[in-house]
Design a protein around this motif. Structure first.
Motif, PDB file in Angstrom:
ATOM      1  N   MET A   1       0.852  -1.206   0.000  1.00  0.00           N
ATOM      2  CA  MET A   1       0.000   0.000   0.000  1.00  0.00           C
ATOM      3  C   MET A   1       0.879   1.243   0.000  1.00  0.00           C
ATOM      4  N   THR A   2       0.616   2.173  -0.922  1.00  0.00           N
ATOM      5  CA  THR A   2       1.415   3.383  -1.021  1.00  0.00           C
ATOM      6  C   THR A   2       0.664   4.549  -0.404  1.00  0.00           C
ATOM      7  N   THR A   3       1.450   5.483   0.171  1.00  0.00           N
ATOM      8  CA  THR A   3       0.860   6.674   0.767  1.00  0.00           C
ATOM      9  C   THR A   3       0.804   7.781  -0.267  1.00  0.00           C
ATOM     10  N   LYS A   4      -0.357   8.338  -0.472  1.00  0.00           N
ATOM     11  CA  LYS A   4      -0.520   9.390  -1.466  1.00  0.00           C
ATOM     12  C   LYS A   4      -0.020  10.709  -0.905  1.00  0.00           C
ATOM     13  N   THR A   5       0.873  11.359  -1.648  1.00  0.00           N
ATOM     14  CA  THR A   5       1.406  12.646  -1.217  1.00  0.00           C
ATOM     15  C   THR A   5       0.368  13.732  -1.447  1.00  0.00           C
ATOM     16  N   PRO A   6       0.067  14.550  -0.422  1.00  0.00           N
ATOM     17  CA  PRO A   6      -0.929  15.603  -0.607  1.00  0.00           C
ATOM     18  C   PRO A   6      -0.444  16.612  -1.641  1.00  0.00           C
ATOM     19  N   PRO A   7      -1.376  17.208  -2.441  1.00  0.00           N
ATOM     20  CA  PRO A   7      -0.954  18.176  -3.461  1.00  0.00           C
ATOM     21  C   PRO A   7      -0.277  19.398  -2.869  1.00  0.00           C
ATOM     22  N   THR A   8      -0.616  19.721  -1.641  1.00  0.00           N
ATOM     23  CA  THR A   8       0.052  20.813  -0.936  1.00  0.00           C
ATOM     24  C   THR A   8       0.506  20.313   0.426  1.00  0.00           C
ATOM     25  N   ALA A   9       1.759  20.590   0.769  1.00  0.00           N
ATOM     26  CA  ALA A   9       2.254  20.185   2.084  1.00  0.00           C
ATOM     27  C   ALA A   9       1.669  21.071   3.174  1.00  0.00           C
ATOM     28  N   ILE A  10       1.437  22.345   2.821  1.00  0.00           N
ATOM     29  CA  ILE A  10       0.832  23.300   3.762  1.00  0.00           C
ATOM     30  C   ILE A  10      -0.201  24.114   2.995  1.00  0.00           C
ATOM     31  N   LEU A  11      -1.394  24.202   3.544  1.00  0.00           N
ATOM     32  CA  LEU A  11      -2.446  25.006   2.911  1.00  0.00           C
ATOM     33  C   LEU A  11      -3.105  25.871   3.980  1.00  0.00           C
ATOM     34  N   VAL A  12      -3.084  27.164   3.761  1.00  0.00           N
ATOM     35  CA  VAL A  12      -3.639  28.124   4.714  1.00  0.00           C
ATOM     36  C   VAL A  12      -4.663  28.983   3.989  1.00  0.00           C
ATOM     37  N   GLU A  13      -5.845  29.117   4.583  1.00  0.00           N
ATOM     38  CA  GLU A  13      -6.911  29.906   3.964  1.00  0.00           C
ATOM     39  C   GLU A  13      -7.594  30.788   5.013  1.00  0.00           C
ATOM     40  N   GLY A  14      -7.522  32.081   4.798  1.00  0.00           N
ATOM     41  CA  GLY A  14      -8.247  33.038   5.638  1.00  0.00           C
ATOM     42  C   GLY A  14      -7.845  33.054   7.096  1.00  0.00           C
ATOM     43  N   LEU A  15      -6.578  32.837   7.382  1.00  0.00           N
ATOM     44  CA  LEU A  15      -6.121  32.732   8.768  1.00  0.00           C
ATOM     45  C   LEU A  15      -6.149  34.092   9.453  1.00  0.00           C
ATOM     46  N   GLU A  16      -6.791  34.119  10.628  1.00  0.00           N
ATOM     47  CA  GLU A  16      -6.871  35.352  11.416  1.00  0.00           C
ATOM     48  C   GLU A  16      -6.483  35.071  12.858  1.00  0.00           C
ATOM     49  N   LYS A  17      -5.820  36.053  13.471  1.00  0.00           N
ATOM     50  CA  LYS A  17      -5.460  35.940  14.884  1.00  0.00           C
ATOM     51  C   LYS A  17      -5.295  37.326  15.482  1.00  0.00           C
ATOM     52  N   SER A  18      -5.919  37.519  16.642  1.00  0.00           N
ATOM     53  CA  SER A  18      -5.790  38.780  17.368  1.00  0.00           C
ATOM     54  C   SER A  18      -5.421  38.498  18.810  1.00  0.00           C
ATOM     55  N   PHE A  19      -4.727  39.449  19.406  1.00  0.00           N
ATOM     56  CA  PHE A  19      -4.417  39.411  20.833  1.00  0.00           C
ATOM     57  C   PHE A  19      -5.014  40.682  21.430  1.00  0.00           C
ATOM     58  N   ASP A  20      -6.152  40.524  22.109  1.00  0.00           N
ATOM     59  CA  ASP A  20      -6.932  41.668  22.594  1.00  0.00           C
ATOM     60  C   ASP A  20      -7.288  42.561  21.401  1.00  0.00           C
ATOM     61  N   ASP A  21      -6.838  43.805  21.398  1.00  0.00           N
ATOM     62  CA  ASP A  21      -7.186  44.732  20.307  1.00  0.00           C
ATOM     63  C   ASP A  21      -6.139  44.732  19.190  1.00  0.00           C
ATOM     64  N   ALA A  61      -5.963  29.492  15.866  1.00  0.00           N
ATOM     65  CA  ALA A  61      -6.387  30.651  15.078  1.00  0.00           C
ATOM     66  C   ALA A  61      -7.782  31.089  15.511  1.00  0.00           C
ATOM     67  N   ASP A  62      -8.088  32.357  15.299  1.00  0.00           N
ATOM     68  CA  ASP A  62      -9.435  32.868  15.580  1.00  0.00           C
ATOM     69  C   ASP A  62     -10.389  32.538  14.436  1.00  0.00           C
ATOM     70  N   ALA A  63      -9.855  32.471  13.222  1.00  0.00           N
ATOM     71  CA  ALA A  63     -10.674  32.176  12.045  1.00  0.00           C
ATOM     72  C   ALA A  63      -9.776  31.634  10.949  1.00  0.00           C
ATOM     73  N   GLY A  64     -10.410  30.997   9.966  1.00  0.00           N
ATOM     74  CA  GLY A  64      -9.651  30.424   8.861  1.00  0.00           C
ATOM     75  C   GLY A  64      -9.294  28.969   9.111  1.00  0.00           C
ATOM     76  N   THR A  65      -8.681  28.343   8.111  1.00  0.00           N
ATOM     77  CA  THR A  65      -8.288  26.937   8.205  1.00  0.00           C
ATOM     78  C   THR A  65      -6.836  26.775   7.797  1.00  0.00           C
ATOM     79  N   ALA A  66      -6.238  25.700   8.279  1.00  0.00           N
ATOM     80  CA  ALA A  66      -4.859  25.382   7.910  1.00  0.00           C
ATOM     81  C   ALA A  66      -4.658  23.879   7.983  1.00  0.00           C
ATOM     82  N   THR A  67      -4.020  23.320   6.976  1.00  0.00           N
ATOM     83  CA  THR A  67      -3.655  21.908   6.985  1.00  0.00           C
ATOM     84  C   THR A  67      -2.165  21.779   6.758  1.00  0.00           C
ATOM     85  N   VAL A  68      -1.568  20.814   7.435  1.00  0.00           N
ATOM     86  CA  VAL A  68      -0.144  20.519   7.300  1.00  0.00           C
ATOM     87  C   VAL A  68       0.002  19.018   7.063  1.00  0.00           C
TER      88      VAL A  68
END
Length: 255
Positions: A1-21, A61-68
């Motif tokens: 059985m072979t492991t399929k390599t993902p088309p992207t090693a890292i995919l980030v979409e709409g990532l948001e992060k805040s610290f207080d204001d 993250a506060d919003a968005g998605t990320a896969t590694v």
């Protein structure tokens, strides 16, 4: 059985992060191909380290998605951690131990088979064999950084995060670390590095993203980024040696 390599090693979409204001990330999008070197370029405070901390599951993250490596960092953090290695801004090595002992220790902690053989192989790959039996306290900055990167390879992670890997290093040590990073990519490892040094991104990266005030301004190859500016005007001038030319010429003569 072979492991399929993902088309992207890292995919980030709409990532948001805040610290207080303070809004650190304001909708970051990026994609990193497997086996490539991707540079996240930005000044201090741009949000580079925050991106790395989210991708390595140290921060949510506060919003968005990320896969590694094909795993969602929020819902499958354990699988992400098994697939990555993280090297911070300062070398995380034990100065009391020798270089080889540092590598053997990490190999045993990660339950790697034949830790001594793994350590010897990595010492050779990163040109540290002769220094392997010396205490790390005697190492130069560049040697410590190379050892740190070698330690991050134990367990064969698919993705390695390097957060400003040459901060505080002298020019010669920086060149040594650059060679080590290229060695990672040549073996098929995906490398995401953050840097504030333009020359570093230009020298190493297959693709470069410029992060400014929490947003990606541009993302592309070096040629694509240069094409954004008007064509250079051709002028014939006398070329003077650069400071880098002077530095390496003098240091080689005294070696």
């Amino acid at each position: 059985m072979t492991t399929k390599t993902p088309p992207t090693a890292i995919l980030v979409e709409g990532l948001e992060k805040s610290f207080d204001d303070l809004h650190v990330l304001r909708g970051v999008d990026l994609a990193v191909s497997p086996g490539s070197i991707f540079a996240l370029l930005g000044s201090n405070g741009a949000g580079k380290t925050t991106v790395i901390r989210i991708l390595s599951t140290l921060l949510r993250a506060d919003a968005g998605t990320a896969t590694v490596a094909g795993y969602d960092v929020a819902s499958r953090p354990a699988q992400v951690r098994e697939s990555i290695s993280l090297t911070g801004q300062f070398a995380a090595v034990d100065e009391i131990l020798t270089g080889r002992e540092n590598l053997v220790l990490v190999a045993r902690l990660r339950h790697v088979v034949a830790p001594g053989a793994v350590a010897d192989d990595l010492l050779a790959r990163f040109s540290l064999t002769e220094a392997g039996s010396r205490r790390v306290s005697t190492y130069s900055g560049g040697m410590r950084r190379r050892l740190d990167i070698a330690m991050s390879l134990i367990g064969s992670p698919e993705v390695i995060f390097l957060d400003e890997p040459t901060t505080g290093l002298d020019p010669q040590a920086r060149i040594e670390v650059w060679a080590a990073v290229k060695e990672l990519a040549s073996s098929g490892t995906t490398v995401l590095l953050t840097t504030q040094y333009l020359e570093e991104a230009e020298h190493l990266a297959d693709r470069i993203a410029i992060l400014h005030e929490g947003r990606i301004l541009v993302d592309g190859t070096l040629a694509e980024l240069k094409a954004l500016l008007p064509p250079a005007e051709v002028e014939y001038v006398e070329k003077q040696p650069t400071l880098e030319d002077v530095f390496f010429t003098l240091t080689k003569e005294r070696a």
